[in-house]
Motif scaffolding. Structure first.
Motif, PDB file in Angstrom:
ATOM      1  N   THR A   1       2.398  25.123  -5.189  1.00  0.00           N
ATOM      2  CA  THR A   1       1.429  25.808  -6.054  1.00  0.00           C
ATOM      3  C   THR A   1       2.152  26.863  -6.899  1.00  0.00           C
ATOM      4  O   THR A   1       3.136  27.446  -6.444  1.00  0.00           O
ATOM      5  N   GLY A   2       1.620  27.106  -8.083  1.00  0.00           N
ATOM      6  CA  GLY A   2       2.178  28.166  -8.932  1.00  0.00           C
ATOM      7  C   GLY A   2       2.724  27.595 -10.230  1.00  0.00           C
ATOM      8  O   GLY A   2       2.764  26.380 -10.427  1.00  0.00           O
TER       9      GLY A   2
ATOM     10  N   ASP B   1       8.300  23.316  -3.798  1.00  0.00           N
ATOM     11  CA  ASP B   1       7.391  24.440  -4.031  1.00  0.00           C
ATOM     12  C   ASP B   1       8.156  25.612  -4.645  1.00  0.00           C
ATOM     13  O   ASP B   1       9.379  25.710  -4.482  1.00  0.00           O
ATOM     14  N   GLY B   2       7.444  26.476  -5.310  1.00  0.00           N
ATOM     15  CA  GLY B   2       8.031  27.686  -5.877  1.00  0.00           C
ATOM     16  C   GLY B   2       8.116  28.792  -4.842  1.00  0.00           C
ATOM     17  O   GLY B   2       7.792  28.604  -3.667  1.00  0.00           O
TER      18      GLY B   2
ATOM     19  N   ASP C   1       8.099  33.464  -4.619  1.00  0.00           N
ATOM     20  CA  ASP C   1       8.075  34.752  -5.319  1.00  0.00           C
ATOM     21  C   ASP C   1       9.403  35.480  -5.155  1.00  0.00           C
ATOM     22  O   ASP C   1       9.814  36.221  -6.040  1.00  0.00           O
TER      23      ASP C   1
ATOM     24  N   LYS D   1       6.256  34.148  -0.300  1.00  0.00           N
ATOM     25  CA  LYS D   1       5.376  33.285  -1.067  1.00  0.00           C
ATOM     26  C   LYS D   1       3.947  33.824  -0.972  1.00  0.00           C
ATOM     27  O   LYS D   1       3.652  34.676  -0.150  1.00  0.00           O
ATOM     28  N   GLY D   2       3.093  33.299  -1.835  1.00  0.00           N
ATOM     29  CA  GLY D   2       1.688  33.690  -1.754  1.00  0.00           C
ATOM     30  C   GLY D   2       1.186  34.475  -2.941  1.00  0.00           C
ATOM     31  O   GLY D   2       0.033  34.902  -2.967  1.00  0.00           O
ATOM     32  N   GLY D   3       2.058  34.643  -3.960  1.00  0.00           N
ATOM     33  CA  GLY D   3       1.623  35.341  -5.167  1.00  0.00           C
ATOM     34  C   GLY D   3       0.403  34.679  -5.797  1.00  0.00           C
ATOM     35  O   GLY D   3      -0.421  35.334  -6.422  1.00  0.00           O
ATOM     36  N   GLY D   4       0.289  33.372  -5.594  1.00  0.00           N
ATOM     37  CA  GLY D   4      -0.866  32.645  -6.132  1.00  0.00           C
ATOM     38  C   GLY D   4      -1.947  32.441  -5.083  1.00  0.00           C
ATOM     39  O   GLY D   4      -2.940  31.747  -5.338  1.00  0.00           O
ATOM     40  N   GLY D   5      -1.740  32.993  -3.901  1.00  0.00           N
ATOM     41  CA  GLY D   5      -2.770  32.947  -2.862  1.00  0.00           C
ATOM     42  C   GLY D   5      -2.802  31.664  -2.046  1.00  0.00           C
ATOM     43  O   GLY D   5      -3.727  31.447  -1.255  1.00  0.00           O
ATOM     44  N   ALA D   6      -1.772  30.808  -2.188  1.00  0.00           N
ATOM     45  CA  ALA D   6      -1.828  29.503  -1.518  1.00  0.00           C
ATOM     46  C   ALA D   6      -0.962  29.444  -0.255  1.00  0.00           C
ATOM     47  O   ALA D   6      -0.704  28.374   0.280  1.00  0.00           O
ATOM     48  N   LEU D   7      -0.539  30.615   0.254  1.00  0.00           N
ATOM     49  CA  LEU D   7       0.486  30.629   1.310  1.00  0.00           C
ATOM     50  C   LEU D   7       0.132  29.844   2.565  1.00  0.00           C
ATOM     51  O   LEU D   7       0.999  29.203   3.156  1.00  0.00           O
TER      52      LEU D   7
ATOM     53  N   GLU E   1       0.398  26.172   1.882  1.00  0.00           N
ATOM     54  CA  GLU E   1       1.817  25.922   1.566  1.00  0.00           C
ATOM     55  C   GLU E   1       2.658  25.894   2.837  1.00  0.00           C
ATOM     56  O   GLU E   1       3.550  25.061   2.994  1.00  0.00           O
TER      57      GLU E   1
ATOM     58  N   LYS F   1      14.061  35.423  -9.246  1.00  0.00           N
ATOM     59  CA  LYS F   1      13.436  35.463  -7.920  1.00  0.00           C
ATOM     60  C   LYS F   1      14.442  35.694  -6.785  1.00  0.00           C
ATOM     61  O   LYS F   1      14.057  35.920  -5.643  1.00  0.00           O
TER      62      LYS F   1
HETATM   63  O1  LIG Z   1       0.669  31.128  -3.633  1.00  0.00           O
HETATM   64  C1  LIG Z   1       1.485  30.798  -4.503  1.00  0.00           C
HETATM   65  C2  LIG Z   1       2.818  30.346  -4.250  1.00  0.00           C
HETATM   66  O2  LIG Z   1       3.435  30.811  -3.102  1.00  0.00           O
HETATM   67  C3  LIG Z   1       3.753  30.235  -5.448  1.00  0.00           C
HETATM   68  O3  LIG Z   1       4.628  29.204  -5.139  1.00  0.00           O
HETATM   69  C4  LIG Z   1       4.537  31.488  -5.733  1.00  0.00           C
HETATM   70  O4  LIG Z   1       3.637  32.557  -5.970  1.00  0.00           O
HETATM   71  C5  LIG Z   1       5.446  31.326  -6.957  1.00  0.00           C
HETATM   72  O5  LIG Z   1       4.681  31.101  -8.080  1.00  0.00           O
HETATM   73  P1  LIG Z   1       5.310  31.021  -9.529  1.00  0.00           P
HETATM   74  O6  LIG Z   1       6.114  29.772  -9.593  1.00  0.00           O
HETATM   75  O7  LIG Z   1       4.124  30.997 -10.464  1.00  0.00           O
HETATM   76  O8  LIG Z   1       6.132  32.258  -9.726  1.00  0.00           O
END
Ligand SMILES: O=C[C@H](O)[C@H](O)[C@H](O)COP(=O)(O)O
Length: 232
Positions: free
Chosen positions: A28-29, A83-84, A86, A96-102, A105, A123
């Motif tokens: 996610t992200g 996966d991405g 933070d 991880k979890g900046g998008g709330g999907a931790l 994930e 990062k």
């Molecule tokens: O909950 C979201 C995830 O852990 C994302 O993978 C993480 O926040 C990185 O997101 P982005 O690729 O938008 O920086």
């Protein structure tokens, strides 16, 4: 190369690790979404993959772009998750979890034989913690849980603000119906100890420290991508 191009570059390199017929966890992200776009192009050209999304947001994008999806219950063991993150350090410990999907994930990553992290160079950190640590909590007893987290952090010599994540005027709710506290502890010298202390609190559902889950990271900077393996 701007940051978006770096994310695309990392996603491109990670895609070369995906083999035809794989059962694939899809992160996610914004970085994971670049990966989904590239994967969808391959799928449109006949590449076979079965994806398990880590969020409703990722599921929607996959459906829109034609990436075939299964639930984790249908495919409980996966070959690879991409996966991405933070933040990541040289051991490939992650925030991880900046998008709330931790939560999803972490469940998906743990069900996968391998996890590859994709990220832009910004990062990579020496010590985790500049990014506020997302802690997913049950809404029941949220205040008690917050106090317990503060006390646990203090025992570990950590301090900082815990803010309830919001979405506009509302409290942000995860796909699982939980809240998130973003903990600005600053440098986290012992991520394992913090992880254990957080898990000892009943109201904590999950936290964004991913330790020992990533097997590889593809990190893209202005001059291209490099692959990182976990340091000893
Ligand atoms: O909950 C979201 C995830 O852990 C994302 O993978 C993480 O926040 C990185 O997101 P982005 O690729 O938008 O920086």
């Amino acid at each position: 190369m701007d940051v978006r191009q770096m994310k695309i570059k990392a996603a491109e390199v990670a895609l070369s690790y995906v083999e035809d017929g794989m059962r694939l966890g899809i992160g996610t992200g914004s970085t994971a979404e670049e990966f989904v776009r590239l994967l969808a192009e391959k799928v449109a050209n006949g590449f076979k993959v079965q994806g398990v999304p880590t969020s409703e947001r990722t599921a929607r994008l996959c459906v829109e772009l034609g990436v075939p999806l299964k639930s984790l219950d249908e495919l409980p063991e996966l070959d690879l998750t991409i996966d991405g993150a933070d933040e990541l350090d040289s051991r490939l410990s992650l925030i991880k979890g900046g998008g709330g999907a931790l939560l999803r994930e972490k469940i998906v990553a743990a069900a996968s034989s391998r996890m590859i992290v994709i990220a832009d160079e910004t990062k990579v950190v020496e010590t985790l913690g500049a990014f506020a640590l997302p802690i997913e909590i049950n809404p029941f007893g949220a205040v008690s849980t917050r106090i317990a987290i503060e006390k646990a952090a203090t025992r570990l010599g950590l301090s900082g603000e815990l803010s309830v994540r919001r979405w506009g005027d509302e409290i942000f709710m995860t796909d699982g119906g939980h809240q998130i506290l973003d903990a600005s502890f600053g440098r986290i010298p012992d991520a394992v100890a913090l992880s254990e202390a957080l898990f000892a609190i009943p109201g904590v559902v999950e936290h964004g420290l991913f330790i020992g889950l990533a097997s590889l990271a593809v990190v893209a900077g202005p001059n291209g991508a490099r692959v990182m393996e976990p340091s000893a």
